[in-house]
Design a protein around this motif. Structure first.
Motif, PDB file in Angstrom:
ATOM      1  N   GLU A 236       0.836  -1.202   0.000  1.00 54.69           N
ATOM      2  CA  GLU A 236       0.000   0.000   0.000  1.00 54.69           C
ATOM      3  C   GLU A 236       0.869   1.250   0.000  1.00 54.69           C
ATOM      4  OE1 GLU A 236      -3.517   2.164   2.660  1.00 54.69           O
ATOM      5  OE2 GLU A 236      -2.732   0.187   3.239  1.00 54.69           O
ATOM      6  N   SER A 237       1.901   1.263   0.852  1.00 57.01           N
ATOM      7  CA  SER A 237       2.792   2.411   0.900  1.00 57.01           C
ATOM      8  C   SER A 237       3.574   2.559  -0.394  1.00 57.01           C
ATOM      9  CB  SER A 237       3.761   2.259   2.084  1.00 57.01           C
ATOM     10  OG  SER A 237       4.744   3.264   2.064  1.00 57.01           O
ATOM     11  N   GLU A 238       4.001   1.422  -0.969  1.00 56.28           N
ATOM     12  CA  GLU A 238       4.796   1.470  -2.192  1.00 56.28           C
ATOM     13  C   GLU A 238       3.979   2.000  -3.366  1.00 56.28           C
ATOM     14  OE1 GLU A 238       8.363   0.862  -4.406  1.00 56.28           O
ATOM     15  OE2 GLU A 238       7.918   0.966  -2.268  1.00 56.28           O
ATOM     16  N   ARG A 244       4.968  11.801   5.979  1.00 60.34           N
ATOM     17  CA  ARG A 244       5.864  11.740   7.127  1.00 60.34           C
ATOM     18  C   ARG A 244       5.050  11.607   8.410  1.00 60.34           C
ATOM     19  NH1 ARG A 244      10.160  16.524   8.828  1.00 60.34           N
ATOM     20  NH2 ARG A 244      10.938  15.513  10.736  1.00 60.34           N
ATOM     21  N   GLY A 245       5.434  10.660   9.264  1.00 61.13           N
ATOM     22  CA  GLY A 245       4.753  10.443  10.534  1.00 61.13           C
ATOM     23  C   GLY A 245       3.506   9.593  10.444  1.00 61.13           C
ATOM     24  N   HIS A 254       6.842   9.881   1.142  1.00 59.77           N
ATOM     25  CA  HIS A 254       7.238   8.904   0.122  1.00 59.77           C
ATOM     26  C   HIS A 254       6.220   8.955  -1.013  1.00 59.77           C
ATOM     27  CE1 HIS A 254       8.576   5.276  -1.835  1.00 59.77           C
ATOM     28  NE2 HIS A 254       7.371   4.724  -1.693  1.00 59.77           N
ATOM     29  N   VAL A 255       6.695   9.235  -2.222  1.00 57.54           N
ATOM     30  CA  VAL A 255       5.813   9.291  -3.390  1.00 57.54           C
ATOM     31  C   VAL A 255       5.585   7.875  -3.904  1.00 57.54           C
ATOM     32  CG1 VAL A 255       5.544  10.166  -5.738  1.00 57.54           C
ATOM     33  CG2 VAL A 255       6.646  11.588  -3.998  1.00 57.54           C
ATOM     34  N   GLY A 256       4.330   7.468  -4.020  1.00 60.80           N
ATOM     35  CA  GLY A 256       3.988   6.120  -4.459  1.00 60.80           C
ATOM     36  C   GLY A 256       4.153   5.930  -5.954  1.00 60.80           C
ATOM     37  N   LEU A 257       4.117   4.657  -6.371  1.00 58.92           N
ATOM     38  CA  LEU A 257       4.347   4.344  -7.784  1.00 58.92           C
ATOM     39  C   LEU A 257       3.232   4.857  -8.684  1.00 58.92           C
ATOM     40  CD1 LEU A 257       5.812   0.720  -7.587  1.00 58.92           C
ATOM     41  CD2 LEU A 257       7.007   2.898  -7.771  1.00 58.92           C
ATOM     42  N   PHE A 258       2.005   4.961  -8.157  1.00 64.36           N
ATOM     43  CA  PHE A 258       0.918   5.512  -8.986  1.00 64.36           C
ATOM     44  C   PHE A 258       1.220   6.957  -9.371  1.00 64.36           C
ATOM     45  CE2 PHE A 258      -1.729   1.853  -8.098  1.00 64.36           C
ATOM     46  CZ  PHE A 258      -2.604   1.829  -9.166  1.00 64.36           C
ATOM     47  N   GLN A 259       1.752   7.732  -8.419  1.00 67.81           N
ATOM     48  CA  GLN A 259       2.098   9.113  -8.739  1.00 67.81           C
ATOM     49  C   GLN A 259       3.306   9.164  -9.681  1.00 67.81           C
ATOM     50  OE1 GLN A 259       1.553  10.386  -4.305  1.00 67.81           O
ATOM     51  NE2 GLN A 259       1.715  12.255  -5.490  1.00 67.81           N
ATOM     52  N   ARG A 260       4.262   8.267  -9.481  1.00 68.98           N
ATOM     53  CA  ARG A 260       5.427   8.249 -10.365  1.00 68.98           C
ATOM     54  C   ARG A 260       5.048   7.854 -11.785  1.00 68.98           C
ATOM     55  NH1 ARG A 260      10.040   5.205  -6.632  1.00 68.98           N
ATOM     56  NH2 ARG A 260       9.772   6.512  -4.782  1.00 68.98           N
ATOM     57  N   ALA A 261       3.982   7.054 -11.913  1.00 65.76           N
ATOM     58  CA  ALA A 261       3.538   6.604 -13.237  1.00 65.76           C
ATOM     59  C   ALA A 261       2.581   7.588 -13.897  1.00 65.76           C
ATOM     60  CB  ALA A 261       2.873   5.229 -13.127  1.00 65.76           C
ATOM     61  N   PRO A 293      -2.301   8.942  -0.208  1.00 64.71           N
ATOM     62  CA  PRO A 293      -1.145   8.409   0.505  1.00 64.71           C
ATOM     63  C   PRO A 293      -1.482   8.149   1.970  1.00 64.71           C
ATOM     64  CG  PRO A 293      -0.516  10.272  -0.878  1.00 64.71           C
ATOM     65  CD  PRO A 293      -2.008  10.216  -0.889  1.00 64.71           C
ATOM     66  N   VAL A 294      -0.871   7.119   2.540  1.00 67.39           N
ATOM     67  CA  VAL A 294      -1.122   6.777   3.938  1.00 67.39           C
ATOM     68  C   VAL A 294      -0.784   7.982   4.810  1.00 67.39           C
ATOM     69  CG1 VAL A 294      -0.555   5.210   5.822  1.00 67.39           C
ATOM     70  CG2 VAL A 294      -0.572   4.373   3.470  1.00 67.39           C
ATOM     71  N   GLY A 295      -1.759   8.409   5.610  1.00 64.94           N
ATOM     72  CA  GLY A 295      -1.554   9.550   6.501  1.00 64.94           C
ATOM     73  C   GLY A 295      -1.845  10.897   5.873  1.00 64.94           C
ATOM     74  N   ALA A 296      -2.263  10.925   4.601  1.00 66.42           N
ATOM     75  CA  ALA A 296      -2.535  12.205   3.925  1.00 66.42           C
ATOM     76  C   ALA A 296      -3.959  12.663   4.198  1.00 66.42           C
ATOM     77  CB  ALA A 296      -2.301  12.083   2.427  1.00 66.42           C
TER      78      ALA A 296
END
Length: 486
Positions: A236-238, A244-245, A254-261, A293-296
């Motif tokens: 999920e995080s990946e 952060r936190g 941490h930017v996830g792969l969906f955003q990188r793609a 994103p987790v925590g967003a």
């Protein structure tokens, strides 16, 4: 007199490990491909980093005085260009997350490590560093020569499209793969999701890349994630990222792969291995076109094309309640099934010759050819591991052989005997140990036929004469038992 060109220096790898045996094992694995220096402590490693240009650090996690993550956190601050890899005997999720976030590690390798996997990981790290440096140079050129850079990017994109085009899926005319590639090339133009099905090693990722580079998204990123390789919490995080936190060990965003793609394609391999809980979260991303994103506090919009792959029958898993039906229809707008290699016997000669050519070039021994006997041996084996197994077998054989002609003598015993360990199919010949009397006799007949063909180097006239068959009868039996020869 002109001076000879200087040979480029090998990349330098720094091994940091307090155990002497572990140092020596790592050195032996890497020293043929890299310049290896070693340190028994973080203090020794700092001195070496001051004195030598280091490309990659392999650091043990559990060391006296300072952990590997703590040391690599310092390396990240003082020598940010060095690629950092942690080696540990403990698969602690929090420790892994801390390593990724605090020390910015490139890879986390668990003990006991395999030499081939370790060597490939370090090679990947060196390649990542080279690409990072190339990107930095391109960024600099972007400021000075936009037009020239655009032309260079267009040229590079054209080369990449050639490298990963549908022609890279090697096959002969009339191959069972022709229809799959024709359909893939057709749907590549449309922005719809594609599900690739097929056994492991049949080339699903290669086909996914071909679809991406034939699509309007070809200039965008192509991002790969193996959903079976990491647990749900990390997956999920990946994929979606985290703030952060958000959890213990999340020291930075941490930017996830969906955003990188974004703007490109994401390839989700082995999607059939995901849990129902994760499937719910993935479904929401596909429905809403955004990730949280987790925590967003707020979701982030993303524009990606989904290509998923699995070796399982997802429709059956839907019926069994193991895969969500609504997610299945989301990812399977078009389903393409890659046939196993045992159903593509006619493609084996072309694939094998291409692999031999590629591996020979990698080993620095161009011009190596397959003997007729070796080719006949490859045709008689069922290849339960498909193209991946074929490549591994040929690469192994080429490291053992001498001369310009590769014979079957250097093949593994199971390949020489034409036996595998998977399900049956075309070209499959096993020992006659089970089944009805008729089935056992048929297996014996196939083995006799194969052995005669190998003995006569696939000469049909001599084989037919030995077995008391006409050439027409021989050809019929060859087709029946999947022993066709090009």
């Amino acid at each position: 007199m002109s001076r000879p060109l200087a040979q480029p220096a090998m990349p330098t790898v720094l091994i940091v490990d307090d155990e002497q045996r572990s140092q020596e094992a790592l050195r032996r694995t890497l020293e043929d491909d890299f310049t290896v220096i070693t340190a028994s402590s973080a203090d020794d490693a700092r001195c070496l980093l001051e004195e030598h240009p280091v490309h990659v650090i392999l650091c043990d996690q559990r060391m006296p005085g300072q952990t590997g993550v703590q040391f690599l956190r310092e390396v990240r601050e003082r020598w940010p260009d060095v690629v950092r890899i942690i080696i540990s005997g403990y698969a602690d999720s929090e420790e892994i997350i801390a390593g990724v976030n605090e020390a910015g590690i490139h890879r986390y390798i668990l003990k006991p490590w395999l030499p081939d996997h370790l060597l490939e990981s370090v090679r990947s790290a060196v390649e990542a560093l080279a690409l990072q440096q190339q990107t930095a140079r391109l960024d600099l050129e972007l400021r000075t020569s936009t037009r020239a850079l655009r032309q260079r990017i267009a040229t590079q994109l054209s080369l990449v499209q050639q490298q990963f085009g549908f022609d890279r899926l090697v096959r002969m005319p009339g191959s069972p793969l022709d229809g799959v590639c024709a359909m893939a090339e057709r749907v590549a133009r449309y922005d719809i999701s594609v599900l690739l099905q097929g056994e492991s090693g049949t080339g699903k990722e290669l086909l996914a890349r071909a679809i991406h580079y034939a699509s309007p998204r070809c200039a965008g990123p192509f991002v790969v994630e193996n959903c079976a390789a990491i647990p749900d919490t990390l997956l999920e995080s990946e994929l979606f990222g985290h703030k952060r936190g958000a959890f213990t060990g999340a020291f930075e965003d941490h930017v996830g792969l969906f955003q990188r793609a974004n703007g490109g394609t994401i390839f989700l391999d082995e999607i059939g291995e995901t849990s129902p809980a994760f499937q719910v979260k993935l479904l929401r991303v596909l429905q809403e076109g955004e990730v949280r994103p987790v925590g967003a506090a707020r979701p982030v919009p993303v524009d990606v094309r989904i290509i998923a792959a699995t070796h399982r029958d997802l429709e059956q898993r839907v019926r069994e309640g193991l895969f969500r039906e609504d997610l299945y229809y989301r990812i399977a707008a078009v389903t393409l099934t890659l046939p196993p290699l045992r159903e593509r016997v006619g493609d084996i000669p072309a694939i094998a010759r291409q692999i031999v050519q590629d591996v020979a070039a990698e080993l620095g021994h161009p011009g190596v050819q397959l003997s007729d006997e070796a080719l006949a041996c490859l045709l008689a084996y069922p290849w339960p591991g498909n193209i991946r197994e074929l490549r591994n077998e040929l690469a192994r054989a080429m490291t053992l052989h001498d001369g310009a002609v590769l014979s079957s003598d250097v093949f593994s015993l199971r390949v020489r005997q034409g036996r595998g360990s998977g399900a049956g199919g075309r070209g499959w010949i096993t020992e006659p140990g089970s089944g009805t009397l008729s089935e056992r006799l048929e297996v014996v007949e196939a083995m006799i036929l194969r052995d005669a063909l190998l003995r006569h180097r696939w000469n049909k006239t001599r084989t037919a004469a030995e077995l008391g068959l006409s050439r027409v009868g021989l050809r019929a039996k060859m087709r029946r038992f999947g022993l066709d020869h090009p």
